[in-house]
Write a protein that holds these residues in place. Structure first.
Motif, PDB file in Angstrom:
ATOM      1  N   SER A   2     -10.737  50.602 -11.158  1.00 51.75           N
ATOM      2  CA  SER A   2      -9.457  49.917 -11.296  1.00 51.75           C
ATOM      3  C   SER A   2      -9.691  48.422 -11.448  1.00 51.75           C
ATOM      4  O   SER A   2     -10.289  47.781 -10.577  1.00 51.75           O
ATOM      5  CB  SER A   2      -8.605  50.190 -10.050  1.00 51.75           C
ATOM      6  OG  SER A   2      -7.748  49.094  -9.799  1.00 51.75           O
ATOM      7  N   GLU A  33      -7.488  46.274 -11.307  1.00 54.89           N
ATOM      8  CA  GLU A  33      -6.658  45.616 -10.291  1.00 54.89           C
ATOM      9  C   GLU A  33      -7.455  45.424  -8.999  1.00 54.89           C
ATOM     10  O   GLU A  33      -7.327  44.411  -8.318  1.00 54.89           O
ATOM     11  CB  GLU A  33      -5.404  46.454  -9.992  1.00 54.89           C
ATOM     12  CG  GLU A  33      -4.370  46.468 -11.114  1.00 54.89           C
ATOM     13  CD  GLU A  33      -4.867  47.226 -12.351  1.00 54.89           C
ATOM     14  OE1 GLU A  33      -5.659  48.192 -12.205  1.00 54.89           O
ATOM     15  OE2 GLU A  33      -4.500  46.826 -13.478  1.00 54.89           O
ATOM     16  N   GLN A  34      -8.277  46.412  -8.664  1.00 52.03           N
ATOM     17  CA  GLN A  34      -9.049  46.273  -7.430  1.00 52.03           C
ATOM     18  C   GLN A  34     -10.080  45.152  -7.568  1.00 52.03           C
ATOM     19  O   GLN A  34     -10.334  44.418  -6.604  1.00 52.03           O
ATOM     20  CB  GLN A  34      -9.732  47.610  -7.105  1.00 52.03           C
ATOM     21  CG  GLN A  34     -10.289  47.645  -5.698  1.00 52.03           C
ATOM     22  CD  GLN A  34     -10.677  49.046  -5.244  1.00 52.03           C
ATOM     23  OE1 GLN A  34     -10.093  50.035  -5.698  1.00 52.03           O
ATOM     24  NE2 GLN A  34     -11.647  49.133  -4.357  1.00 52.03           N
ATOM     25  N   GLN A  54      -9.639  42.489  -9.425  1.00 53.31           N
ATOM     26  CA  GLN A  54      -8.870  41.245  -9.325  1.00 53.31           C
ATOM     27  C   GLN A  54      -8.432  40.996  -7.893  1.00 53.31           C
ATOM     28  O   GLN A  54      -8.439  39.851  -7.410  1.00 53.31           O
ATOM     29  CB  GLN A  54      -7.650  41.320 -10.258  1.00 53.31           C
ATOM     30  CG  GLN A  54      -6.956  39.980 -10.447  1.00 53.31           C
ATOM     31  CD  GLN A  54      -7.893  38.937 -11.037  1.00 53.31           C
ATOM     32  OE1 GLN A  54      -8.523  39.162 -12.049  1.00 53.31           O
ATOM     33  NE2 GLN A  54      -8.009  37.800 -10.352  1.00 53.31           N
ATOM     34  N   HIS A  55      -8.095  42.058  -7.180  1.00 56.31           N
ATOM     35  CA  HIS A  55      -7.688  41.909  -5.782  1.00 56.31           C
ATOM     36  C   HIS A  55      -8.794  41.252  -4.957  1.00 56.31           C
ATOM     37  O   HIS A  55      -8.544  40.353  -4.140  1.00 56.31           O
ATOM     38  CB  HIS A  55      -7.334  43.291  -5.209  1.00 56.31           C
ATOM     39  CG  HIS A  55      -7.094  43.288  -3.737  1.00 56.31           C
ATOM     40  ND1 HIS A  55      -5.977  42.701  -3.160  1.00 56.31           N
ATOM     41  CD2 HIS A  55      -7.834  43.772  -2.694  1.00 56.31           C
ATOM     42  CE1 HIS A  55      -6.029  42.846  -1.854  1.00 56.31           C
ATOM     43  NE2 HIS A  55      -7.146  43.486  -1.541  1.00 56.31           N
ATOM     44  N   GLU A  56     -10.031  41.706  -5.167  1.00 53.02           N
ATOM     45  CA  GLU A  56     -11.132  41.115  -4.392  1.00 53.02           C
ATOM     46  C   GLU A  56     -11.387  39.675  -4.822  1.00 53.02           C
ATOM     47  O   GLU A  56     -11.698  38.815  -3.990  1.00 53.02           O
ATOM     48  CB  GLU A  56     -12.397  41.966  -4.544  1.00 53.02           C
ATOM     49  CG  GLU A  56     -12.311  43.334  -3.880  1.00 53.02           C
ATOM     50  CD  GLU A  56     -12.071  43.240  -2.368  1.00 53.02           C
ATOM     51  OE1 GLU A  56     -12.675  42.354  -1.732  1.00 53.02           O
ATOM     52  OE2 GLU A  56     -11.269  44.041  -1.838  1.00 53.02           O
ATOM     53  N   ARG A  83      -9.043  37.501  -3.082  1.00 51.24           N
ATOM     54  CA  ARG A  83      -9.367  37.257  -1.667  1.00 51.24           C
ATOM     55  C   ARG A  83     -10.356  36.107  -1.511  1.00 51.24           C
ATOM     56  O   ARG A  83     -10.427  35.486  -0.453  1.00 51.24           O
ATOM     57  CB  ARG A  83      -9.957  38.513  -1.027  1.00 51.24           C
ATOM     58  CG  ARG A  83      -8.951  39.633  -0.803  1.00 51.24           C
ATOM     59  CD  ARG A  83      -9.651  40.835  -0.172  1.00 51.24           C
ATOM     60  NE  ARG A  83      -9.995  40.584   1.228  1.00 51.24           N
ATOM     61  CZ  ARG A  83     -11.021  41.133   1.868  1.00 51.24           C
ATOM     62  NH1 ARG A  83     -11.833  41.955   1.245  1.00 51.24           N
ATOM     63  NH2 ARG A  83     -11.260  40.858   3.133  1.00 51.24           N
ATOM     64  N   ALA A  85     -16.750  44.939  -6.221  1.00 52.42           N
ATOM     65  CA  ALA A  85     -15.507  45.703  -6.344  1.00 52.42           C
ATOM     66  C   ALA A  85     -15.750  46.959  -7.170  1.00 52.42           C
ATOM     67  O   ALA A  85     -15.142  48.012  -6.922  1.00 52.42           O
ATOM     68  CB  ALA A  85     -14.412  44.841  -6.968  1.00 52.42           C
ATOM     69  N   ARG A  98     -17.807  49.300  -4.866  1.00 51.51           N
ATOM     70  CA  ARG A  98     -16.908  49.927  -3.895  1.00 51.51           C
ATOM     71  C   ARG A  98     -16.342  51.227  -4.467  1.00 51.51           C
ATOM     72  O   ARG A  98     -16.229  52.239  -3.769  1.00 51.51           O
ATOM     73  CB  ARG A  98     -15.788  48.924  -3.581  1.00 51.51           C
ATOM     74  CG  ARG A  98     -14.677  49.404  -2.694  1.00 51.51           C
ATOM     75  CD  ARG A  98     -15.154  49.623  -1.272  1.00 51.51           C
ATOM     76  NE  ARG A  98     -15.332  51.028  -1.001  1.00 51.51           N
ATOM     77  CZ  ARG A  98     -15.765  51.510   0.167  1.00 51.51           C
ATOM     78  NH1 ARG A  98     -16.097  50.689   1.148  1.00 51.51           N
ATOM     79  NH2 ARG A  98     -15.887  52.792   0.348  1.00 51.51           N
ATOM     80  N   GLN A  99     -16.015  51.194  -5.744  1.00 48.95           N
ATOM     81  CA  GLN A  99     -15.413  52.372  -6.352  1.00 48.95           C
ATOM     82  C   GLN A  99     -16.463  53.450  -6.638  1.00 48.95           C
ATOM     83  O   GLN A  99     -16.155  54.639  -6.680  1.00 48.95           O
ATOM     84  CB  GLN A  99     -14.616  51.935  -7.586  1.00 48.95           C
ATOM     85  CG  GLN A  99     -13.513  50.946  -7.163  1.00 48.95           C
ATOM     86  CD  GLN A  99     -12.680  50.386  -8.320  1.00 48.95           C
ATOM     87  OE1 GLN A  99     -11.962  51.099  -8.985  1.00 48.95           O
ATOM     88  NE2 GLN A  99     -12.785  49.072  -8.539  1.00 48.95           N
ATOM     89  N   ASP A 142     -16.682  55.100  -3.318  1.00 51.77           N
ATOM     90  CA  ASP A 142     -15.503  55.957  -3.129  1.00 51.77           C
ATOM     91  C   ASP A 142     -15.682  57.304  -3.806  1.00 51.77           C
ATOM     92  O   ASP A 142     -15.170  58.314  -3.335  1.00 51.77           O
ATOM     93  CB  ASP A 142     -14.251  55.263  -3.685  1.00 51.77           C
ATOM     94  CG  ASP A 142     -13.819  54.100  -2.811  1.00 51.77           C
ATOM     95  OD1 ASP A 142     -14.268  54.023  -1.652  1.00 51.77           O
ATOM     96  OD2 ASP A 142     -13.043  53.250  -3.289  1.00 51.77           O
TER      97      ASP A 142
END
Lengths: 359, 359, 359, 359
Positions: free
Chosen positions: D36, D38-39, D41-43, D46, D138, D141-142, D145
């Motif tokens: 993703s 978005e994930q 970009q989310h990191e 942060r 990021a 991380r996926q 997952d």
């Protein structure tokens, strides 16, 4: 110096032709693999001097000692170190060569690079270095046997000078190849090749030739684009061997004479599998194995050491002449067959483990 | 995937033929090297589509953007990142190919390895990936110019099918090679080669050939035995290129026909330097450059994409036929010339820096 | 397994605590470096068991044999292989441990990872593995002596539990450190530390502490951002040692209590050189040496093997108890001092060669 | 320069604080992993400046663009390249710093190493380089997952100067940490820490502190002895971050005060699994994860840039003074929390893939 080969199944070789010994450390070997020391010794015996009347008569037992990494015949997952002592050293035979650069040997270039050189024999450039490779590959072979049984790696002498063997890579067997001391896959040609080698040796001369190798039952999917394509790593493996001058896979240089229409390998579904109905690709497409036989050829130049007076220079930069002495192979190919197999086996094993990491 | 090449001067390429773009990150570049962006663009222009009437008419500007690592035209010692946007994308042209494996392409093997594949074009297996290599090599070239001026790397088309160019590696010039659109070093042969390529293209077919490369004024001492021998790294570099099937250095496969007496390169002192009076070694002995011209050849198969119906299978494993569409090179060799030079330059630069570490 | 350390000056260690032996292959060593085998043995003697009354009384001569890479006391540029035979093996002492996981040892995790484990002793996890590191570092030390004489690497015991030595990293000498068997740089504290170790051993218990290390006369410019920063490689080197739990450089954890105004190291020109008037940076800024003393500390936990009944489980996953037996160090720090120096020396040598490549 | 991290899951970062942009190339990512954007970009959000009142007010959107390696949200197995443009550049703010070495920054050492330096900002030494790490993590991380769901990586501010947070690594949640702008896991302490940072900033000064990190649900068996032990790679990862001065795992430096009897972690069978009833080992034994929580701490020094006159020298080697200007974090820890998590995630992902290769 760069004496490491492989990314996951990594080998580090060491040792000069004269000195305490040669050997290898294997790192990255999977644990719990049954390893037969006899099989290691068997492969070393296939490459060792003195094994037949057409190879160098040097007497080296080349007995492998395993210092670490095995317990009760199983790999521990820790580095496997194997050493082979140097025994039959006759430094006297090399005295003259210590000051005169042998033509087409590595004497001059080692001096140019390192400013120092093993005083006798080929030092690190000696074919004796390949002992470590062969020992490591004998371990790799047993890793393949456990993780992906059925993969076959077979090499044979394809040609000696213009003498060309007729061999079918699909069907040739190890027994056929080992049935003759020149290690060709074409028994009808073996005697002619052997006679050529003997004649050339008796003339104080030497010959080269081509070794062909097939990998059968290789699973599709091995090879790591872009730079570690399977054929790229095979090419590097083969060109890292002493005396090699060329590598080709599948159609090779001859394939440049064809048009695309003639050269392309059509796909067909056969027995439920994607197959090609011809194999000019040599079993690799886009750097990745396609499940067909992987077939490649390696050119070996004639042995550099000949019993003939040749022009050369001294390390002190004076013109002189040199005539080879000592005990040398007039043709390295019979002993190079197991070495080519060894390098191919190392490449395959490394790529099989690499694929497991991401697959 | 393994998209890293080199040990000290390391490049990392990225990008598919369709998507945002392609490029390269260069790590390990010495600082304070003057780098001309124009020279990078010049080399990209030499490999780009649409440059002449015998290459693919795709229109791609392939304009390089440098994101980092340079300041006021000097390298900072930090990673140099170069990107080239993808522009002329016509995914429609590839719709059929998305489900049918193109024969002798990497479609099937990418699926077999990754279980997923770029839906259009060759994805990562596209020759477009070589943009990153060429851009990086243009930087490497300028490193050589600073650290060891005078090294020349020149490649040319040696043959198209059986059409063989007569070229003297000692004297051929870049001007001669660039004077004809097929990039052969033999202007007398150029027109014949060009006609052959045009004729074969008009027939919806394709051809391959051999590229020869010379490295002149290479200092002795480059190459890292045992595994990173100079010829081994060159072989890997060349076999990592799309469509290559073979590599040979010096006498190559033809050298296997000679005896040692004929093949050995005698040493002589000439102008105070250790020289060889012949060069069947191809400038490398024992894996280390000897100061003579390094000469090697690379076999390129005929382009796989042809405008002819061919047997193939679908990704769903059904037999079918496929006819190539789109805009493709009927012969990749003219555009491969700068790419061969690029890979040779990368190998040399890396080995020059490696030698500095221990020399 | 990953038994390789370093990028240019690379070492590959091998060997378990029980088995044929342990050792190291050094690849990438510059040629023509004088190497004294006595100096290698001297460093091995500093780490070996039985050297004093506060270390394990195991009797191991740890005699180094060099198999390759040296000729007449000079490095050849080829791999230097060094082996040390295992001699004082008492597998019987480990029988119980073969089935019971020793608390805070690597027994359980090796089983979890490899599914097999050296049946006796610590196998690969034994501190005996550090022999290869120490031998390699003794060679590296001689490389430094040739390429950049004057660099000093000195470690000492900074603390045993709460017993803290007062040592001035600027002036402490190797003689002072070697003057006491606990190897602290504070002779006034030595006897107290020795008494603590003896008392704790007599109680069947164990202790840990902190080793401090200084590198003096390091040239500015060593360290390779971003990931191979000098402190990053030192941290990795130290945390790769058995029993280590922490690493800090310069102000370390205590530095987090200061403000920037207190912590920053002002620059001043001193004797024509750029110097800092304080050294909370610990000699490294931005990952690169700044020419000041490099000072770091390493935390060693108390020895895991204690002569006390402890709760544990068997490899068959049953609860049980285990009491340590055999001959063990109640405190590893005195023997760890030369090992910390060894790892620091390896990091420095590698980075010195790396800088030569691009500098 | 060495901008590569990892052995199988490898990242290559690039980019200076001023210039076209920064980014990363990820090589070795398994195929078919849903990613993703978005994930990612989310990191990045942060870690980005301007996110709260206690971090630098620089305005940088840090928008990620993915150039390659993804198709329809799935990884292709090819290199994933991510770039972030530089936007808020105010070179003017750095003019003075271009000639004066900022104390405890990398200005002097970059000049000493490379003989050239980014004229403005921190260049490659800027914390902006960590964007590439965070973006790559990021993605990693996926990968976790998909391949091993349930692994949690959480970091928090453990201390600011002497202000110490009480946090239970077993139970702390990401929501708790993100509930306060200082990102401590102890909400009761958050306001005090925030006030300290504001006060110190208003004084033109800066502070440091300690970040703690826990990895929960890590499978046993990760870590590659001898040199790539899990704690060794974590230590290197953390010490490669700007402003770090120390790393400790489990009991760390405080553990050196204990005896072995107090320190050892007893094994017990709990719920059918081998567990330890204490965790002073910090989840790693012998370099390999044991299935318990992995807990480590990282020391960050106070920010070097302070709004106070300080002694320094010019690049022309003259004594001078310098007062910081521009927009800087008075405390880097809140923004460093996601960066510590990122590096831990990268180490884990790489080791998970490495274990798959041989497991």
């Amino acid at each position: 110096m760069s004496s490491t080969f492989g990314q996951v199944f990594r080998i580090h070789t060491f040792g000069e032709s004269h000195g305490g010994g040669v050997g290898v450390v294997i790192d990255g070997c999977p644990p719990r693999v049954p390893v037969s020391v006899e099989q290691i010794q068997h492969e070393l015996d296939r490459r060792r001097p003195g094994q037949s009347e057409i190879v160098t008569p040097r007497k080296e037992a080349d007995a492998a000692e395993i210092l670490s990494g095995l317990q009760d015949g199983l790999t521990l997952g820790s580095p496997i170190s194997i050493i082979v002592r140097n025994t039959d050293q006759r430094p006297g035979a090399y005295e003259e060569m210590a000051v005169k650069y042998r033509p087409s040997h590595a004497d001059y270039t080692y001096d140019a690079k390192y400013g120092i050189r093993s005083a006798s024999g080929g030092g690190r450039a000696s074919a004796r270095e390949t002992i470590g490779r062969v020992a490591a590959a004998a371990v790799a072979r047993q890793v393949l046997d456990k993780l992906h049984p059925g993969i076959e790696v077979l090499a044979w002498v394809k040609s000696i000078q213009e003498l060309n063997a007729e061999v079918d890579p699909q069907t040739v067997t190890g027994e056929t190849i080992e049935s003759n001391i020149v290690r060709t896959g074409d028994p009808a040609m073996a005697e002619t090749m052997i006679e050529r080698i003997k004649a050339i040796r008796n003339d104080g001369n030497s010959v080269g030739g081509v070794i062909e190798c097939v990998i059968r039952n290789c699973p599709p999917g091995l090879g790591e684009p872009i730079f570690d394509k399977l054929e790229a790593d095979l090419a590097k493996a083969m060109l890292s061997l002493p005396a090699t001058k060329g590598f080709e896979i599948g159609s090779g240089f001859a394939g440049t004479l064809l048009t695309g229409r003639e050269h392309n390998d059509p796909f067909r579904m056969i027995d439920g599998r994607v197959r090609t109905t011809s194999n000019r690709s040599g079993g690799v497409q886009g750097g990745i194995s396609n499940g067909e036989n992987i077939i490649f050829r390696v050119a070996f130049k004639p042995t550099a050491t000949i019993m003939t007076e040749q022009d050369t220079v001294t390390s002190g930069h004076e013109n002189t002449e040199l005539k080879g002495r000592g005990r040398h192979d007039a043709c390295v190919l019979p002993r190079a067959v197991p070495i080519v197999e060894a390098m191919a086996t190392l490449v395959l094993t490394d790529h099989l483990l690499r694929q497991r990491a991401i697959g």
